[in-house]
Design an enzyme around this catalytic site. Sequence first.
Site, PDB file in Angstrom:
ATOM      1  N   TYR A 141      53.167  98.306 -17.987  1.00 32.41           N
ATOM      2  CA  TYR A 141      53.831  97.075 -17.571  1.00 32.41           C
ATOM      3  C   TYR A 141      52.797  96.097 -17.058  1.00 32.41           C
ATOM      4  O   TYR A 141      51.710  96.471 -16.612  1.00 32.41           O
ATOM      5  CB  TYR A 141      54.908  97.361 -16.517  1.00 32.41           C
ATOM      6  CG  TYR A 141      54.473  97.187 -15.080  1.00 32.41           C
ATOM      7  CD1 TYR A 141      54.570  95.953 -14.439  1.00 32.41           C
ATOM      8  CD2 TYR A 141      53.967  98.262 -14.353  1.00 32.41           C
ATOM      9  CE1 TYR A 141      54.171  95.797 -13.129  1.00 32.41           C
ATOM     10  CE2 TYR A 141      53.570  98.111 -13.043  1.00 32.41           C
ATOM     11  CZ  TYR A 141      53.673  96.870 -12.426  1.00 32.41           C
ATOM     12  OH  TYR A 141      53.275  96.727 -11.133  1.00 32.41           O
ATOM     13  N   ARG A 188      62.006  95.045  -9.492  1.00 29.19           N
ATOM     14  CA  ARG A 188      61.012  95.403 -10.501  1.00 29.19           C
ATOM     15  C   ARG A 188      61.027  96.902 -10.769  1.00 29.19           C
ATOM     16  O   ARG A 188      60.958  97.336 -11.916  1.00 29.19           O
ATOM     17  CB  ARG A 188      59.620  94.970 -10.041  1.00 29.19           C
ATOM     18  CG  ARG A 188      58.531  95.292 -11.048  1.00 29.19           C
ATOM     19  CD  ARG A 188      57.179  94.809 -10.587  1.00 29.19           C
ATOM     20  NE  ARG A 188      56.658  95.574  -9.459  1.00 29.19           N
ATOM     21  CZ  ARG A 188      55.455  95.384  -8.932  1.00 29.19           C
ATOM     22  NH1 ARG A 188      54.671  94.455  -9.412  1.00 29.19           N
ATOM     23  NH2 ARG A 188      55.044  96.120  -7.906  1.00 29.19           N
ATOM     24  N   PHE A 237      57.823 100.253  -5.636  1.00 30.35           N
ATOM     25  CA  PHE A 237      58.051 101.293  -6.643  1.00 30.35           C
ATOM     26  C   PHE A 237      56.751 101.894  -7.162  1.00 30.35           C
ATOM     27  O   PHE A 237      56.574 103.118  -7.178  1.00 30.35           O
ATOM     28  CB  PHE A 237      58.849 100.696  -7.810  1.00 30.35           C
ATOM     29  CG  PHE A 237      58.971 101.585  -9.006  1.00 30.35           C
ATOM     30  CD1 PHE A 237      59.982 102.524  -9.100  1.00 30.35           C
ATOM     31  CD2 PHE A 237      58.069 101.482 -10.065  1.00 30.35           C
ATOM     32  CE1 PHE A 237      60.101 103.341 -10.210  1.00 30.35           C
ATOM     33  CE2 PHE A 237      58.171 102.297 -11.173  1.00 30.35           C
ATOM     34  CZ  PHE A 237      59.196 103.232 -11.248  1.00 30.35           C
ATOM     35  N   ASP A 238      55.813 101.050  -7.607  1.00 27.56           N
ATOM     36  CA  ASP A 238      54.605 101.607  -8.212  1.00 27.56           C
ATOM     37  C   ASP A 238      53.671 102.211  -7.177  1.00 27.56           C
ATOM     38  O   ASP A 238      52.949 103.166  -7.477  1.00 27.56           O
ATOM     39  CB  ASP A 238      53.861 100.568  -9.066  1.00 27.56           C
ATOM     40  CG  ASP A 238      53.858  99.187  -8.452  1.00 27.56           C
ATOM     41  OD1 ASP A 238      54.516  98.989  -7.420  1.00 27.56           O
ATOM     42  OD2 ASP A 238      53.198  98.296  -9.012  1.00 27.56           O
ATOM     43  N   THR A 239      53.699 101.696  -5.931  1.00 28.87           N
ATOM     44  CA  THR A 239      52.905 102.336  -4.884  1.00 28.87           C
ATOM     45  C   THR A 239      53.424 103.748  -4.622  1.00 28.87           C
ATOM     46  O   THR A 239      52.638 104.703  -4.521  1.00 28.87           O
ATOM     47  CB  THR A 239      52.967 101.511  -3.583  1.00 28.87           C
ATOM     48  OG1 THR A 239      52.420 100.222  -3.814  1.00 28.87           O
ATOM     49  CG2 THR A 239      52.170 102.201  -2.482  1.00 28.87           C
TER      50      THR A 239
END
Length: 459
Positions: free
Chosen positions: A113, A95, A205-207
């Site tokens: 997203y 992702r 990734f987003d963390t």
Amino acid sequence: MRTDSSPGTLPAREHLPAAPAGTPVLDVVIPVYNEEKDLQPCVRRLHEHLDRTFPYAFRITIADNASTDSTPQVARQLAAQIPEVATFRLEQKGRGRALRAVWSASDAPVLAYMDVDLSTDLNALLPLVAPLISGHSDLAIGSRLARSSRVVRGPKREFISRAYNLILRGSLQARFSDAQCGFKAIRRDVARILLPLVEDTGWFFDTEMLVLAERAGLRIHEVPVDWVDDPDSTVHIVKTATDDLKGMWRVGRALATGSLPLDRLARPFGDDPRDRDIEDVPKGLARQLVGFCVVGALSTLFYLLLYSGFRVFTGSQTANALALLVSAVANTAANRRLTFGVRGRGGAVRHQAQGLVVFGIGLTLTSGSLAALNAATSEPVHSTELAVLVAANLAATVLRFLLFRAWVFPDRREDDPARAASPSDTPPFRAGDVADSWRDATVQLLPVRPHDTDARDLR
């Protein structure tokens, strides 16, 4: 339209200026892997919602993560049938990899997203991106753990989510409430500088992006969401949790060792009132007071330990002088770096010499207190000595801070042109580097219905 700011401050966050006709303001990315069943109804539902409620031009980008079923064909059919839908194919899973690729290539000033299952109620989408369009915030996240959120999910998922965020807060001192909700947005100018620092290509990734953004001083806006768990989710909980823990360890180690160049991100995007020169308000006083108190508390503890150790072998006056000398050197070095932000070796010897003068004042106060105590009683108990020394040190601490601020570490940035022009003080990135092209236009965005232009002509 530029927000109010004082002359000579950092560039202010701005409401996004008018973009060329057909350029979407918002690009919503949907990462998918083998979602042939759910992709079409979810994309059509999202498109209908945006077409009905979103006042600016938009794009929906399907990021296919190396699907092996008919997902790519479904994505191409949707792109052919709906002008505001695009598709992007990656030959590797992940992702984070998909978001990095699409966001880096997008021409939209606001990037978002969401998960393909649309577990998050779409009514939160406009509140999510509005602070980014207005210039108020740099990133925005949906939060399932906010008090006003309405969440429907099983106890297992609830426990895992709360445990994960608790570990994140304890290990990396994160202050945002929900790191894993698949509902986030970021300004493009921020993404261009932040994404190269994010290493993870999967679920962490987003963390990682949020932790780095928060550490760099960027503003993260949280939106409470209505969220319903998808029972058919293909996420492997155990593997994802293991990868997340590895990611926390890697990021925590990088932050502890200072290997991340966060100075490239430190408040470059906003008009921070702490950077303004306001008459009669000392600059940085509150932060310096906090730093000085923390250093002072640790130094006092260090001093008392040294005094107790030296007192075993020598008299009180000698033990006090030795303990105060050693702790004073450590205190000056710590305040120089942590409280007043002086870096490098330049002036270090002079600062230590001035610190020793301040130490002499402290020695006079504490030694005088001990002399007065010894005059009052011939054999004072050890606990009384320590109490007198603590009181004397408190008085010396106030005077030490004033002398440090006004004499040892004065703020000479405004009076020293050479320092202001020093390359070492200039960060590699400034807000205007990316946003200059936007600042040429100062007209606020006018509502544009998505069907007014064919976005595929410019993709």
